[in-house]
Design a protein around this motif. Structure first.
Motif, PDB file in Angstrom:
ATOM      1  N   VAL A  67      14.368   0.279  -4.418  1.00  0.00           N
ATOM      2  CA  VAL A  67      12.923   0.564  -5.186  1.00  0.00           C
ATOM      3  C   VAL A  67      11.668   0.137  -4.843  1.00  0.00           C
ATOM      4  O   VAL A  67      11.902  -1.041  -3.945  1.00  0.00           O
ATOM      5  N   ALA A  68      10.693   0.811  -4.658  1.00  0.00           N
ATOM      6  CA  ALA A  68       9.737   0.665  -3.990  1.00  0.00           C
ATOM      7  C   ALA A  68       8.365   0.546  -4.962  1.00  0.00           C
ATOM      8  O   ALA A  68       8.378   1.455  -5.869  1.00  0.00           O
ATOM      9  N   GLY A  69       7.515  -0.188  -4.585  1.00  0.00           N
ATOM     10  CA  GLY A  69       6.289  -0.161  -5.407  1.00  0.00           C
ATOM     11  C   GLY A  69       5.188  -0.818  -4.550  1.00  0.00           C
ATOM     12  O   GLY A  69       5.287  -1.347  -3.332  1.00  0.00           O
ATOM     13  N   GLY A  70       4.074  -1.022  -5.172  1.00  0.00           N
ATOM     14  CA  GLY A  70       2.825  -1.668  -4.319  1.00  0.00           C
ATOM     15  C   GLY A  70       1.487  -0.568  -4.662  1.00  0.00           C
ATOM     16  O   GLY A  70       1.374   0.312  -4.171  1.00  0.00           O
TER      17      GLY A  70
ATOM     18  N   ASP B 203       0.806  10.735  -8.552  1.00  0.00           N
ATOM     19  CA  ASP B 203       0.664  10.950  -7.215  1.00  0.00           C
ATOM     20  C   ASP B 203       1.104  10.086  -6.407  1.00  0.00           C
ATOM     21  O   ASP B 203       2.063  10.065  -5.329  1.00  0.00           O
ATOM     22  N   ASP B 204       0.945   8.718  -6.743  1.00  0.00           N
ATOM     23  CA  ASP B 204       1.466   7.702  -5.810  1.00  0.00           C
ATOM     24  C   ASP B 204       2.947   7.527  -6.164  1.00  0.00           C
ATOM     25  O   ASP B 204       3.811   7.250  -5.120  1.00  0.00           O
ATOM     26  N   ALA B 205       3.464   7.669  -7.465  1.00  0.00           N
ATOM     27  CA  ALA B 205       4.875   7.634  -7.662  1.00  0.00           C
ATOM     28  C   ALA B 205       5.629   8.853  -6.809  1.00  0.00           C
ATOM     29  O   ALA B 205       6.536   8.470  -6.187  1.00  0.00           O
TER      30      ALA B 205
ATOM     31  N   THR C 173       0.656  -1.272   0.073  1.00  0.00           N
ATOM     32  CA  THR C 173       0.030  -0.126  -0.023  1.00  0.00           C
ATOM     33  C   THR C 173       0.883   1.307   0.022  1.00  0.00           C
ATOM     34  O   THR C 173       1.945   1.240   0.699  1.00  0.00           O
ATOM     35  N   THR C 174       0.393   2.253  -0.727  1.00  0.00           N
ATOM     36  CA  THR C 174       1.230   3.388  -0.836  1.00  0.00           C
ATOM     37  C   THR C 174       0.277   4.608  -0.881  1.00  0.00           C
ATOM     38  O   THR C 174       1.056   5.802  -1.171  1.00  0.00           O
ATOM     39  N   HIS C 175      -0.998   4.692  -0.372  1.00  0.00           N
ATOM     40  CA  HIS C 175      -1.674   5.733  -0.353  1.00  0.00           C
ATOM     41  C   HIS C 175      -1.249   6.581   0.752  1.00  0.00           C
ATOM     42  O   HIS C 175      -0.353   6.165   1.964  1.00  0.00           O
ATOM     43  N   ASP C 176      -1.669   7.840   1.004  1.00  0.00           N
ATOM     44  CA  ASP C 176      -1.403   8.824   2.157  1.00  0.00           C
ATOM     45  C   ASP C 176      -1.383   8.119   3.390  1.00  0.00           C
ATOM     46  O   ASP C 176      -2.890   7.516   3.582  1.00  0.00           O
TER      47      ASP C 176
END
Length: 121
Positions: free
Chosen positions: A73-76, A82-84, A51-54
Motif C-alpha cells: 500500500v503506498a501513499g504520500g 491522477d495521483d492515485a 511525494t507521488t508526482h510525476d
C-alpha cells in the motif's frame, strides 16, 4: 534484528492481518525493512512515499519495492485520481489516502468510481 523480533512477536500474538506503516527516509533501510517484514509474515506493508508526482523520488523508489511483499500500500500526498493512478501504475497494490480524504470525504469514493469505470473499459 530488533524489527524482525518485534514484527514476529506481533504477527504471532494476533489473529488478524498485520499492517505495518513505514516512511521513506533512507531507501536502502526502507527496502531492508520491507524485506524483513515480509519474511516475518507481515502480509501488508504501507509505505509513505512522501511525494507521488510525476518523476518524483517516491515513485521511482516505489518501483524498487514491487514484489517484495504480499500487498504493498503506498501513499504520500495523494489528493486526486491522477495521483492515485500514478501510484498504482508504478507498482502499488493499493493506495492510501489520508489528509486529502479528511478534507474531502467524497474523495475516496470518487477515485474508486473512476478506477472501476476504467477497469470495465
Amino acid at each position: 534484528a530488533i524489527l524482525k523480533e518485534w514484527a514476529g512477536a506481533i504477527v504471532d500474538a494476533v489473529n488478524v492481518p498485520v499492517i505495518f506503516k513505514i516512511g521513506l527516509i533512507d531507501p536502502e533501510d526502507t527496502i531492508n525493512a520491507v524485506d524483513i517484514l515480509a519474511d516475518t509474515g507481515v502480509p501488508v506493508v504501507h509505505i509513505n512515499l512522501r511525494t507521488t508526482h510525476d518523476g518524483s523520488d517516491g515513485l521511482e523508489f516505489l518501483k524498487r519495492l514491487i514484489g517484495r511483499c504480499q500487498c504493498l500500500v503506498a501513499g504520500g500526498r495523494i489528493k486526486d485520481i491522477d495521483d492515485a493512478e500514478r501510484v498504482l501504475d508504478n507498482g502499488a497494490d493499493a493506495v492510501a489516502i489520508g489528509t486529502a480524504a479528511m478534507k474531502d470525504p467524497e474523495l475516496c469514493s470518487s477515485i474508486q468510481k473512476v478506477l472501476k469505470q476504467k477497469e470495465m473499459e
